[in-house]
Design an enzyme around this catalytic site. Structure first.
Site, short mmCIF file in Angstrom:
data_model
loop_
_atom_site.label_atom_id
_atom_site.label_comp_id
_atom_site.label_asym_id
_atom_site.label_seq_id
_atom_site.Cartn_x
_atom_site.Cartn_y
_atom_site.Cartn_z
N ASP A 103 28.81 -75.66 3.14
CA ASP A 103 29.03 -74.79 1.99
C ASP A 103 28.83 -73.32 2.41
O ASP A 103 28.44 -73.05 3.56
CB ASP A 103 28.05 -75.19 0.87
CG ASP A 103 28.64 -74.92 -0.50
OD1 ASP A 103 29.61 -74.16 -0.60
OD2 ASP A 103 28.11 -75.48 -1.48
N ASP B 164 34.62 -75.43 -8.31
CA ASP B 164 34.02 -76.76 -8.44
C ASP B 164 34.60 -77.51 -9.64
O ASP B 164 34.77 -76.92 -10.71
CB ASP B 164 32.51 -76.65 -8.67
CG ASP B 164 31.77 -76.16 -7.45
OD1 ASP B 164 32.41 -75.89 -6.42
OD2 ASP B 164 30.54 -76.03 -7.53
C1 GLA Z 1 28.81 -75.53 -4.38
C2 GLA Z 1 29.86 -76.55 -3.97
C3 GLA Z 1 29.67 -77.84 -4.74
C4 GLA Z 1 28.27 -78.38 -4.51
C5 GLA Z 1 27.24 -77.33 -4.88
C6 GLA Z 1 25.84 -77.75 -4.49
O1 GLA Z 1 28.96 -75.10 -5.70
O2 GLA Z 1 31.15 -76.05 -4.18
O3 GLA Z 1 30.63 -78.80 -4.36
O4 GLA Z 1 28.15 -78.75 -3.17
O5 GLA Z 1 27.50 -76.09 -4.23
O6 GLA Z 1 24.90 -76.77 -4.77
#
Ligand code: GLA
Length: 427
Positions: free
Chosen positions: A158, A219
């Site tokens: 990430d 997300d």
């Molecule tokens: C980001 C990612 C998500 C998830 C969260 C976890 O928002 O895009 O898919 O992994 O972090 O904190």
């Protein structure tokens, strides 16, 4: 310095590129914790659902005992919130000792023993999105080594809490570090999602050399609105995104939320169909322990999975947006077959949609269409046949369309046996 310049610069750094793991020739499939289980770390109050080794063992049990693994769902993906708040005295990341008392290597063994693979989450930056220890540039190599030593098979990297320069150095550095471990570890880069997801900020051909897949956009959340906005963004930008995908390197529109609370059954079929068209990873983020039979049937639909996993690995496209809020999606497949999805964004009643294959750019010929969710076959189609499909509101009809070859006619009695000649390559 702009993002683009940073990328150009990096492309020139010797040895900084080249992910060479041979993995993910088709999009990855499995189960991922985040959308459904988030950062629930209170195991005293919520022992069944908190992020702990028990949750991942439970899901591994379900994947291996309920027919998922045989269909290709093989990765068990730990997401954020697995770590202890501090690195160990040796500088290494370590799991929270209360929630993962057996450690990650043990969990990996449990998962491997069931014929499955383990994925883990880390963050290029000073902290993960939920505030657990991040992987700063000086820790990239150590973390790659740690994951490999535990038997990890996949890393979701990430990008919270880092700037563009750090990201543009850190993502290729991790790619190289994973290579150097000697363990094949699939590598998912969240980078594009942090820099707008589009060229010129993102150089997708460069990314295809260092990552197996990447998150491009927001997300997913447990709602049809979220599925629709993701689909719309990917389709609006398909000229930039679609050519970036192929065996070993995929766009990732995020997890499947089928089986949760936000989608009707029609909407669930729509997500499955469109994720198959987009050659998207099929990571379910749901509770496999309590999944309904209807959700299971959609997620285990063999033809939808087969379309997603087609070995040519060509991502599909939105072909048409009709004024009546019907959209048509298309993906070319192996054996001259094609997938078509008719999507209704209407909110009234099942809509009778008429079209012909010729109008959808099919070549002249005869075809059959297998309706992926009803299981019915439509025979006798030619490119010019006007067909009608009935599409439910916020639902789809998905077709697997294949050409029907003419049955061989008996050879004319010329005494020269043309068919034999062809078959046995006689001169
Ligand atoms: C980001 C990612 C998500 C998830 C969260 C976890 O928002 O895009 O898919 O992994 O972090 O904190």
């Amino acid at each position: 310095m702009g993002y683009f310049q940073v990328f150009l610069l990096l492309a020139l750094v010797p040895g900084s590129t080249g992910l060479d793991n041979g993995l993910l020739r088709t999009p990855p499939m499995g189960w991922m914790a985040w959308e459904r289980f988030r950062c629930d770390i209170d195991c005293r109050k919520d022992p069944t659902n908190c992020i702990s080794e028990k949750l991942f063992r439970d899901m591994a049990d379900r994947l291996s005992e309920d027919g998922w693994r045989e269909l290709g769902y093989e990765y068990v993906m730990i997401d954020d919130c697995w770590m202890s708040m501090q690195r160990g005295s040796d500088g290494r990341l370590q799991p929270d000792p209360d929630r993962f008392p057996g450690g990650i290597a043990n969990l990996a063994r449990y998962i491997h023993d069931r014929g499955l693979k383990l994925g883990i989450y880390a963050d290029m930056g000073s902290a993960t999105c939920m505030g657990f220890p991040g992987t700063t540039l000086d820790k990239v190599e150590l973390d790659a080594q740690t994951f490999a030593s535990w038997g990890v098979d996949y890393l979701k990297f990430d990008g919270c809490h880092s700037n563009a320069i750090e990201q543009s150095i850190g993502y290729p550095l991790m790619s190289k570090a994973l290579n150097l471990t000697g363990r094949p570890i699939a590598y998912s880069c969240s980078l594009p999602a942090y820099i707008g997801g589009l060229p010129p900020n993102v150089n997708y051909s460069y990314l295809g050399n260092i990552c197996n897949l990447w998150r491009n956009y927001d997300d997913i959340e447990d709602s049809w609105a979220s599925v629709q906005s993701i689909l719309d963004w990917f389709s609006t930008n398909q000229d930039d995104l679609q050519p970036a995908a192929g065996p070993g390197h995929w766009n990732d529109p995020d997890m499947l939320i089928i089986g949760n609370f936000g989608l009707s059954l029609d909407q669930a079929q729509a997500q499955m169909a469109l994720w198959a068209i987009m050659a998207a990873p099929l990571f379910m983020s749901n509770d496999l322990r309590t999944l309904s039979a209807d959700a299971r049937a959609i997620l285990q639909n063999r033809v939808a999975i087969g379309i997603n996993q087609d070995p040519r690995g060509i991502q599909g496209r939105r072909l048409l947006q009709e004024l009546g809020h019907i959209e048509v999606y298309w993906r070319p497949l192996s054996h001259s077959a094609n997938a078509l999805v008719f999507l209704s964004l209407r909110q009234d009643m099942p809509y009778l949609y008429r079209n012909s294959l010729a109008n959808l750019n099919f070549p002249a010929g005869s075809f059959e269409a297998y309706d992926v969710f009803s299981g019915k076959t439509l025979s006798g189609l030619t490119d010019h046949t006007i067909f009608t499909v009935s599409i439910n509101p916020s639902g789809v009809v998905m077709w697997y369309v294949y050409p029907v070859t003419q049955p061989p006619r008996p050879p004319k009695d010329t005494g020269r046996y043309p068919y034999l000649r062809k078959k046995y390559r006689m001169s």
